[in-house]
Design a protein around this motif. Structure first.
Motif, PDB file in Angstrom:
ATOM      1  N   ASP A 281       0.822  -1.209   0.000  1.00 26.01           N
ATOM      2  CA  ASP A 281       0.000   0.000   0.000  1.00 26.01           C
ATOM      3  C   ASP A 281       0.855   1.258   0.000  1.00 26.01           C
ATOM      4  O   ASP A 281       0.457   2.299  -0.538  1.00 26.01           O
ATOM      5  CB  ASP A 281      -0.920   0.009   1.224  1.00 26.01           C
ATOM      6  CG  ASP A 281      -2.017  -1.046   1.138  1.00 26.01           C
ATOM      7  OD1 ASP A 281      -2.501  -1.300   0.018  1.00 26.01           O
ATOM      8  OD2 ASP A 281      -2.366  -1.621   2.184  1.00 26.01           O
TER       9      ASP A 281
ATOM     10  N   GLN B 274      -5.115 -10.889   6.143  1.00 20.62           N
ATOM     11  CA  GLN B 274      -4.754  -9.596   5.572  1.00 20.62           C
ATOM     12  C   GLN B 274      -5.468  -9.363   4.247  1.00 20.62           C
ATOM     13  O   GLN B 274      -5.941  -8.256   3.960  1.00 20.62           O
ATOM     14  CB  GLN B 274      -3.246  -9.507   5.378  1.00 20.62           C
ATOM     15  CG  GLN B 274      -2.455  -9.426   6.673  1.00 20.62           C
ATOM     16  CD  GLN B 274      -0.952  -9.487   6.437  1.00 20.62           C
ATOM     17  OE1 GLN B 274      -0.474  -9.360   5.316  1.00 20.62           O
ATOM     18  NE2 GLN B 274      -0.192  -9.678   7.500  1.00 20.62           N
TER      19      GLN B 274
ATOM     20  N   GLU C 254      -9.133  -8.600   4.983  1.00 20.95           N
ATOM     21  CA  GLU C 254      -9.262  -7.272   5.592  1.00 20.95           C
ATOM     22  C   GLU C 254      -9.024  -6.176   4.562  1.00 20.95           C
ATOM     23  O   GLU C 254      -9.736  -5.156   4.537  1.00 20.95           O
ATOM     24  CB  GLU C 254      -8.284  -7.153   6.764  1.00 20.95           C
ATOM     25  CG  GLU C 254      -8.705  -8.000   7.967  1.00 20.95           C
ATOM     26  CD  GLU C 254      -7.576  -8.223   8.963  1.00 20.95           C
ATOM     27  OE1 GLU C 254      -6.449  -7.712   8.708  1.00 20.95           O
ATOM     28  OE2 GLU C 254      -7.809  -8.905   9.976  1.00 20.95           O
ATOM     29  N   ARG C 255      -8.041  -6.371   3.673  1.00 22.96           N
ATOM     30  CA  ARG C 255      -7.803  -5.405   2.590  1.00 22.96           C
ATOM     31  C   ARG C 255      -9.022  -5.297   1.687  1.00 22.96           C
ATOM     32  O   ARG C 255      -9.422  -4.208   1.281  1.00 22.96           O
ATOM     33  CB  ARG C 255      -6.609  -5.858   1.735  1.00 22.96           C
ATOM     34  CG  ARG C 255      -5.248  -5.469   2.245  1.00 22.96           C
ATOM     35  CD  ARG C 255      -4.212  -5.830   1.185  1.00 22.96           C
ATOM     36  NE  ARG C 255      -2.869  -5.442   1.567  1.00 22.96           N
ATOM     37  CZ  ARG C 255      -1.827  -5.460   0.737  1.00 22.96           C
ATOM     38  NH1 ARG C 255      -1.991  -5.869  -0.502  1.00 22.96           N
ATOM     39  NH2 ARG C 255      -0.635  -5.083   1.149  1.00 22.96           N
ATOM     40  N   THR C 256      -9.597  -6.431   1.344  1.00 22.84           N
ATOM     41  CA  THR C 256     -10.736  -6.447   0.437  1.00 22.84           C
ATOM     42  C   THR C 256     -11.935  -5.769   1.067  1.00 22.84           C
ATOM     43  O   THR C 256     -12.657  -4.994   0.409  1.00 22.84           O
ATOM     44  CB  THR C 256     -11.081  -7.886   0.032  1.00 22.84           C
ATOM     45  OG1 THR C 256      -9.937  -8.502  -0.548  1.00 22.84           O
ATOM     46  CG2 THR C 256     -12.222  -7.917  -0.970  1.00 22.84           C
TER      47      THR C 256
ATOM     48  N   ARG D  85     -11.835  -3.373   3.342  1.00 23.66           N
ATOM     49  CA  ARG D  85     -11.566  -1.934   3.335  1.00 23.66           C
ATOM     50  C   ARG D  85     -11.830  -1.352   1.961  1.00 23.66           C
ATOM     51  O   ARG D  85     -12.349  -0.245   1.818  1.00 23.66           O
ATOM     52  CB  ARG D  85     -10.109  -1.664   3.746  1.00 23.66           C
ATOM     53  CG  ARG D  85      -9.823  -1.898   5.217  1.00 23.66           C
ATOM     54  CD  ARG D  85      -8.533  -1.208   5.651  1.00 23.66           C
ATOM     55  NE  ARG D  85      -7.390  -1.608   4.855  1.00 23.66           N
ATOM     56  CZ  ARG D  85      -6.600  -2.635   5.155  1.00 23.66           C
ATOM     57  NH1 ARG D  85      -6.869  -3.370   6.240  1.00 23.66           N
ATOM     58  NH2 ARG D  85      -5.569  -2.926   4.412  1.00 23.66           N
TER      59      ARG D  85
END
Length: 350
Positions: free
Chosen positions: A260, A340, A343-345, A347
Motif C-alpha cells: 500500500d 490480511q 481485511e484489505r478487500t 476496506r
C-alpha cells in the motif's frame, strides 16, 4: 548442501532412477551432480542438478501426493510445451514422464533459468538503485501483458480450460472450497471475516464482457525470476494453477498483494517490496493499459476476486495444518496472509 551422488534419495526423489530414465531419453550421460533442493514454494518438489555440463530442474508433486497432483504436473507440461517459441518468459521444457513407476509421480525436467527470486533477496544491482526496482515492478507487468496477448487456440491450448462461464463460477467454486475446510478436524468454523459480504458484492458487480486467454492463476513476485542485473523478468514459474480464463484476474492478483505504501510490506513480505521504490498500483495499471486492448474499467472487481480467491487458497493450508496434515509454521503464516487479504478487500469495499 549440494551433493554429488546418484545412490541416495533427495526429498524422496530416487536419483538413480532419474539417471536411468534420462539415459533412456538420451539426455546426457554420467552421474547427476551438484544436486540440491530448490525452495520458495510450500507444496511441490523441485531439485536442481547438473549432467554432462547442463543444468536441469526437476519438478514433481509433493512427497505426499494430493488427489490432483499428477494431473497438475501433466497440465504444466502441456502449457510449457505450448509456450515454446512465444515471447512469454518461461522455463524451457526438456522432457517429462506420466509414468508414475519411474519416480512415484508424474514429473518433468526443464532447463535451469538464469535468474533469481526477488522475494527472498535482492541482487547487488537491484538493491542499490530504487529506480531499477521501479522498473522491476513495471517488468512484471510487461511479462504479464505478453502472456495476455497470446492466442491460446493458436498454440494448441483450445481444450486447456473451460472459459465459458469462468467468471460466473468463481464465487460459488471458492465459497464451497472454504466451507469444505470445516470438515477437517481442528477447523470447524470459517475464520475469515466478511466472506458473505465479499461474495455478494462480487456476484452483484461481475463484468459482463471479457476476452478469454491464458491465466497464470498465481502471479506475484515469488513466481517470477528476475535477471541479476537488468530489471527484467527472465521467467514466469509455477504454472500449476494456469487455465484458460480471464487474464485480468492475474492483474488483480498483483494488485491484491502489492504494498500500500512505498517501502511497506506486500502480502508476501518480500525483499523487493521492503526495499522500496516500486511503482504504485496506478502506474502498474497505466503500464498494462498501454500494452493491451482489454477493457480495464472493472479492475477493482478483479482485485477483489483475487483477494477472495487467494485468501481461501491460503486458508486451505492453515486448515490442513490445524488437522495435522501440513506444517503448523507454514499454516500460521498463510492464515495471517489470508486474514490480511480479506481485511484489505473489506476496506476496499468500504
Amino acid at each position: 548442501m549440494p551433493t554429488d551422488t546418484t545412490d541416495s534419495d533427495l526429498l524422496g526423489v530416487d536419483l538413480a532412477a532419474l539417471r536411468d530414465w534420462m539415459d533412456a531419453q538420451g539426455l546426457g550421460s554420467g552421474d547427476l551432480t551438484a544436486v540440491s533442493p530448490i525452495g520458495g514454494g510450500t507444496q511441490n518438489i523441485m531439485l536442481g542438478f547438473e549432467r554432462a555440463g547442463t543444468r536441469y530442474v526437476l519438478r514433481r508433486g509433493p512427497q505426499h501426493l494430493r488427489p490432483h497432483s499428477n494431473r497438475m504436473m501433466v497440465r504444466e507440461m502441456t502449457l510449457l510445451r505450448a509456450l515454446s517459441g512465444t515471447a512469454v518468459p518461461h522455463p524451457t521444457f526438456v522432457a517429462g514422464s506420466e509414468d508414475t513407476a519411474v519416480l512415484g509421480a508424474v514429473f518433468y525436467l526443464m532447463h535451469s533459468v538464469d535468474g533469481y527470486n526477488a522475494a527472498e533477496r535482492l541482487s547487488p544491482a537491484h538493491a542499490a538503485d530504487p529506480k531499477v526496482r521501479h522498473r522491476m515492478g513495471l517488468g512484471m507487468i510487461d511479462a504479464l501483458t505478453e502472456l495476455g496477448r497470446i492466442d491460446h487456440t493458436a498454440i494448441g491450448l483450445t481444450d486447456f480450460g473451460r472459459p465459458d462461464g469462468f467468471l460466473e463460477r468463481q464465487v460459488g467454486r471458492w465459497s464451497s472450497e472454504l466451507e469444505s475446510y470445516t470438515l477437517l478436524p481442528g477447523y470447524r468454523t470459517v475464520l475469515l471475516p466478511g466472506v458473505d459480504r465479499i461474495a455478494s458484492w462480487l456476484d452483484d458487480n461481475r463484468p459482463r464482457d471479457w476476452t478469454p486467454g491464458i491465466l497464470h492463476g498465481d502471479y506475484h513476485v515469488s513466481n517470477v525470476m528476475f535477471d541479476r542485473t537488468e530489471p527484467t523478468v527472465t521467467a514466469i514459474v509455477d504454472w500449476e494453477m494456469a487455465t484458460i480464463g480471464d487474464p485480468l484476474l492475474d492483474l488483480g492478483w498483483i494488485f491484491a498483494m502489492w504494498p500500500d505504501l512505498d517501502g511497506g510490506a506486500d502480502l508476501l513480505e518480500s525483499r523487493l517490496a521492503a526495499a522500496g521504490g516500486l511503482p504504485t498500483r496506478a502506474e502498474l495499471l497505466d503500464r498494462y493499459a498501454a500494452n493491451t486492448e482489454r477493457d480495464l474499467r472493472a479492475i477493482d472487481w478483479y482485485t477483489a476476486l483475487a483477494g477472495f480467491k487467494l485468501g481461501i487458497i491460503l486458508e486451505g493450508t492453515y486448515a490442513r495444518a490445524c488437522s495435522g496434515q501440513a506444517s503448523t509454521e507454514v499454516g500460521d503464516r498463510l492464515h495471517r496472509y489470508a486474514l490480511q487479504l480479506f481485511e484489505r478487500t473489506l476496506r476496499f469495499l468500504d
